[in-house]
Structure formats: structure tokens, C-alpha cells
Write a protein that holds these residues in place. Structure first.
Motif, mmCIF file in Angstrom:
data_model
loop_
_atom_site.group_PDB
_atom_site.id
_atom_site.type_symbol
_atom_site.label_atom_id
_atom_site.label_comp_id
_atom_site.label_asym_id
_atom_site.label_seq_id
_atom_site.Cartn_x
_atom_site.Cartn_y
_atom_site.Cartn_z
ATOM 1 N N GLY A 36 0.778 -1.233 0.000
ATOM 2 C CA GLY A 36 0.000 0.000 0.000
ATOM 3 C C GLY A 36 0.810 1.283 0.000
ATOM 4 N N GLN A 37 2.112 1.203 0.081
ATOM 5 C CA GLN A 37 2.982 2.372 0.031
ATOM 6 C C GLN A 37 3.585 2.472 -1.363
ATOM 7 O OE1 GLN A 37 3.341 4.464 2.751
ATOM 8 N NE2 GLN A 37 1.761 3.161 3.633
ATOM 9 N N SER A 38 3.794 3.702 -1.829
ATOM 10 C CA SER A 38 4.380 3.847 -3.157
ATOM 11 C C SER A 38 5.348 5.023 -3.210
ATOM 12 C CB SER A 38 3.293 4.032 -4.209
ATOM 13 O OG SER A 38 2.631 5.258 -4.027
ATOM 14 N N ARG A 39 6.198 4.959 -4.217
ATOM 15 C CA ARG A 39 7.131 6.034 -4.528
ATOM 16 C C ARG A 39 7.039 6.233 -6.036
ATOM 17 N NH1 ARG A 39 13.616 6.109 -3.259
ATOM 18 N NH2 ARG A 39 14.014 8.195 -4.074
ATOM 19 N N VAL A 40 6.915 7.488 -6.459
ATOM 20 C CA VAL A 40 6.771 7.782 -7.878
ATOM 21 C C VAL A 40 7.830 8.793 -8.284
ATOM 22 C CG1 VAL A 40 5.258 8.709 -9.669
ATOM 23 C CG2 VAL A 40 4.293 7.329 -7.826
ATOM 24 N N GLN A 41 8.588 8.443 -9.315
ATOM 25 C CA GLN A 41 9.568 9.362 -9.890
ATOM 26 C C GLN A 41 9.119 9.678 -11.311
ATOM 27 O OE1 GLN A 41 13.339 7.306 -9.547
ATOM 28 N NE2 GLN A 41 13.705 8.207 -7.544
ATOM 29 N N THR A 42 9.152 10.980 -11.645
ATOM 30 C CA THR A 42 8.706 11.413 -12.963
ATOM 31 C C THR A 42 9.768 12.304 -13.593
ATOM 32 O OG1 THR A 42 6.414 11.379 -12.207
ATOM 33 C CG2 THR A 42 6.859 12.591 -14.227
ATOM 34 N N SER A 43 10.035 12.041 -14.863
ATOM 35 C CA SER A 43 10.944 12.873 -15.647
ATOM 36 C C SER A 43 10.174 13.368 -16.860
ATOM 37 C CB SER A 43 12.142 12.046 -16.113
ATOM 38 O OG SER A 43 12.949 12.782 -17.013
ATOM 39 N N ARG A 44 10.307 14.650 -17.139
ATOM 40 C CA ARG A 44 9.719 15.164 -18.382
ATOM 41 C C ARG A 44 10.702 16.124 -19.023
ATOM 42 N NH1 ARG A 44 7.873 20.281 -17.646
ATOM 43 N NH2 ARG A 44 7.141 20.835 -15.579
ATOM 44 N N GLY A 51 19.591 13.082 -27.680
ATOM 45 C CA GLY A 51 18.707 12.153 -26.977
ATOM 46 C C GLY A 51 17.753 12.898 -26.070
ATOM 47 N N LEU A 52 17.717 12.508 -24.793
ATOM 48 C CA LEU A 52 16.797 13.127 -23.845
ATOM 49 C C LEU A 52 17.411 14.372 -23.218
ATOM 50 C CD1 LEU A 52 15.485 9.968 -21.960
ATOM 51 C CD2 LEU A 52 14.576 11.043 -23.999
ATOM 52 N N ALA A 53 16.601 15.412 -23.105
ATOM 53 C CA ALA A 53 17.012 16.663 -22.457
ATOM 54 C C ALA A 53 15.969 16.968 -21.377
ATOM 55 C CB ALA A 53 17.101 17.793 -23.476
ATOM 56 N N PRO A 54 16.178 16.451 -20.156
ATOM 57 C CA PRO A 54 15.195 16.649 -19.088
ATOM 58 C C PRO A 54 14.981 18.124 -18.757
ATOM 59 C CG PRO A 54 16.866 15.047 -18.435
ATOM 60 C CD PRO A 54 17.330 15.670 -19.703
ATOM 61 N N GLU A 55 13.750 18.436 -18.376
ATOM 62 C CA GLU A 55 13.388 19.777 -17.913
ATOM 63 C C GLU A 55 12.998 19.764 -16.436
ATOM 64 O OE1 GLU A 55 10.245 20.784 -20.625
ATOM 65 O OE2 GLU A 55 11.661 21.421 -22.175
ATOM 66 N N ARG A 56 12.370 18.662 -15.989
ATOM 67 C CA ARG A 56 11.928 18.560 -14.591
ATOM 68 C C ARG A 56 11.960 17.104 -14.158
ATOM 69 N NH1 ARG A 56 7.405 17.838 -11.138
ATOM 70 N NH2 ARG A 56 7.349 19.377 -9.458
ATOM 71 N N PHE A 57 12.484 16.882 -12.960
ATOM 72 C CA PHE A 57 12.488 15.561 -12.342
ATOM 73 C C PHE A 57 11.840 15.695 -10.977
ATOM 74 C CE2 PHE A 57 14.610 12.640 -9.320
ATOM 75 C CZ PHE A 57 14.159 11.448 -9.847
ATOM 76 N N SER A 58 10.918 14.806 -10.660
ATOM 77 C CA SER A 58 10.288 14.848 -9.335
ATOM 78 C C SER A 58 10.317 13.461 -8.706
ATOM 79 C CB SER A 58 8.847 15.355 -9.423
ATOM 80 O OG SER A 58 8.042 14.455 -10.156
ATOM 81 N N ASP A 59 10.330 13.468 -7.387
ATOM 82 C CA ASP A 59 10.352 12.246 -6.599
ATOM 83 C C ASP A 59 9.328 12.430 -5.482
ATOM 84 O OD1 ASP A 59 10.947 9.946 -5.170
ATOM 85 O OD2 ASP A 59 13.096 10.310 -5.104
ATOM 86 N N LYS A 60 8.341 11.524 -5.433
ATOM 87 C CA LYS A 60 7.289 11.674 -4.433
ATOM 88 C C LYS A 60 7.067 10.363 -3.693
ATOM 89 C CE LYS A 60 2.530 13.030 -3.735
ATOM 90 N NZ LYS A 60 1.289 13.485 -4.332
ATOM 91 N N SER A 61 7.226 10.430 -2.377
ATOM 92 C CA SER A 61 6.796 9.323 -1.529
ATOM 93 C C SER A 61 5.749 9.894 -0.575
ATOM 94 C CB SER A 61 7.963 8.649 -0.808
ATOM 95 O OG SER A 61 8.745 9.598 -0.131
ATOM 96 N N ARG A 62 6.161 10.587 0.434
ATOM 97 C CA ARG A 62 5.196 11.287 1.288
ATOM 98 C C ARG A 62 4.915 12.686 0.728
ATOM 99 N NH1 ARG A 62 8.837 9.043 4.859
ATOM 100 N NH2 ARG A 62 8.067 7.133 5.785
ATOM 101 N N SER A 63 5.983 13.407 0.407
ATOM 102 C CA SER A 63 5.832 14.721 -0.220
ATOM 103 C C SER A 63 6.706 14.730 -1.473
ATOM 104 C CB SER A 63 6.248 15.841 0.743
ATOM 105 O OG SER A 63 7.598 15.679 1.102
ATOM 106 N N GLU A 64 6.479 15.697 -2.316
ATOM 107 C CA GLU A 64 7.207 15.759 -3.582
ATOM 108 C C GLU A 64 8.354 16.761 -3.509
ATOM 109 O OE1 GLU A 64 5.695 15.641 -8.018
ATOM 110 O OE2 GLU A 64 5.522 17.681 -7.228
ATOM 111 N N VAL A 65 9.501 16.365 -4.038
ATOM 112 C CA VAL A 65 10.637 17.259 -4.234
ATOM 113 C C VAL A 65 11.022 17.165 -5.703
ATOM 114 C CG1 VAL A 65 11.548 17.304 -1.879
ATOM 115 C CG2 VAL A 65 12.190 15.451 -3.399
#
Length: 169
Positions: A36-44, A51-65
């Protein structure tokens, strides 16, 4: 869908990577969950000639940074109030680096022979670091769909609490 082994827990975690590409932009979302616990990482970001040129990376478990890539100013800034750092050419975030490795190897496979090392500035939600990937030999993986030849890459920890990362392409 991936299997994640973690030394912090005596069990395997479930993981799913979703990839979306529209024209010259991309988004990658990795979710890792258990009990029931999760961690989500997103790159856009955007796709460019390298190749890839990231603009934003986020990491969210309890709160997002998050980390924000400012290519015009040549800086990476962080929402966690850590100091900005210089953005190096070819920099990736912790999510995009895995896809970028596949892009690089597919574009010039002959230069990534066993023992070769690739250096990539890799940005996390609070800091950036230089990740060194060492290329190994081709290995046979026994997967549910059958045997598959894959090139192994390893990122060895450089500091006490760094992650070791093993990737097969």
C-alpha cells in the motif's frame, strides 16, 4: 513492469515504468510499490540531437521534491532549497538516465565495449552527482518470454550510501 530488489527490505517490490512520447517531448513515470505504500519518480523534457534533455524531475513518496533544468542559464535548481548547481552537457535525471543509456548504446554500440566507462551527470531531487557506468560483457538472461542476449552495465557506489545500479540492455 519490473522486479525491484532492495537491500533495505527482505522482499521484492513491484514496479512499473510508463513512457509517453509526443512529437519532441517525453514523460517517463516510474512507480514502485509494496504493502500500500508507493514512490513515484517522474521525468519530463524534450528530445534533442543528443537524446533526452530533461526539464523537470520529481520524486514523491510522502511529499514531492523536484529538480528543474534551466538550459539557458546552465543551472539545475531544486525545490528542496538546496543550492543550484551547474548543468553539464548531456546531464540526465535519475529516471531519464536509464532511457538515455539505451539511446547512446543503440546509436554507437561499437564504442561501448567491455570495460568502457561512461560518465553522466545525474540529477536527483536534491543534488547532482557524476554517475560512472562500466560496461560488461553480453549475458544471457532467462526471461519469461525466453532467453535474451543483453549488455550489462553497472554503476558502482562512490560513497557509503550511494546506490549500486545494474542495467541490462
Amino acid at each position: 513492469v519490473y522486479r525491484v530488489d532492495a537491500n533495505k527490505f527482505p522482499f521484492r517490490l513491484g514496479s512499473e515504468l510508463l513512457w509517453l512520447q509526443q512529437e519532441r517531448s517525453y514523460q517517463a513515470r516510474l512507480s514502485i510499490s509494496a504493502f500500500g505504500q508507493s514512490r513515484v519518480q517522474t521525468s519530463r523534457g524534450q528530445l534533442d540531437q543528443f537524446g533526452l534533455a530533461p526539464e523537470r524531475f520529481s520524486d514523491k513518496s510522502r511529499s514531492e521534491v523536484a529538480a528543474h533544468f534551466n538550459r539557458v542559464q546552465g543551472l539545475v535548481s531544486f525545490s528542496a532549497n538546496t543550492p543550484s548547481i551547474p548543468l553539464q552537457p548531456g546531464a540526465q535525471d535519475r529516471q531519464s538516465v536509464l532511457v538515455q543509456l539505451a539511446v547512446l548504446v543503440a546509436s554507437e554500440p561499437k564504442i561501448f565495449s567491455p570495460g568502457a566507462t561512461l560518465r553522466v551527470q545525474t540529477i536527483g531531487p536534491r543534488e547532482g552527482d557524476l554517475w560512472l557506468f562500466t560496461f560488461g560483457d553480453m549475458e544471457t538472461l532467462d526471461l519469461p518470454g525466453g532467453a535474451l542476449q543483453a549488455l550489462k552495465l553497472v554503476r558502482q557506489p562512490r560513497q557509503t550510501y550511494d546506490q549500486k545500479l545494474e542495467v541490462w540492455l
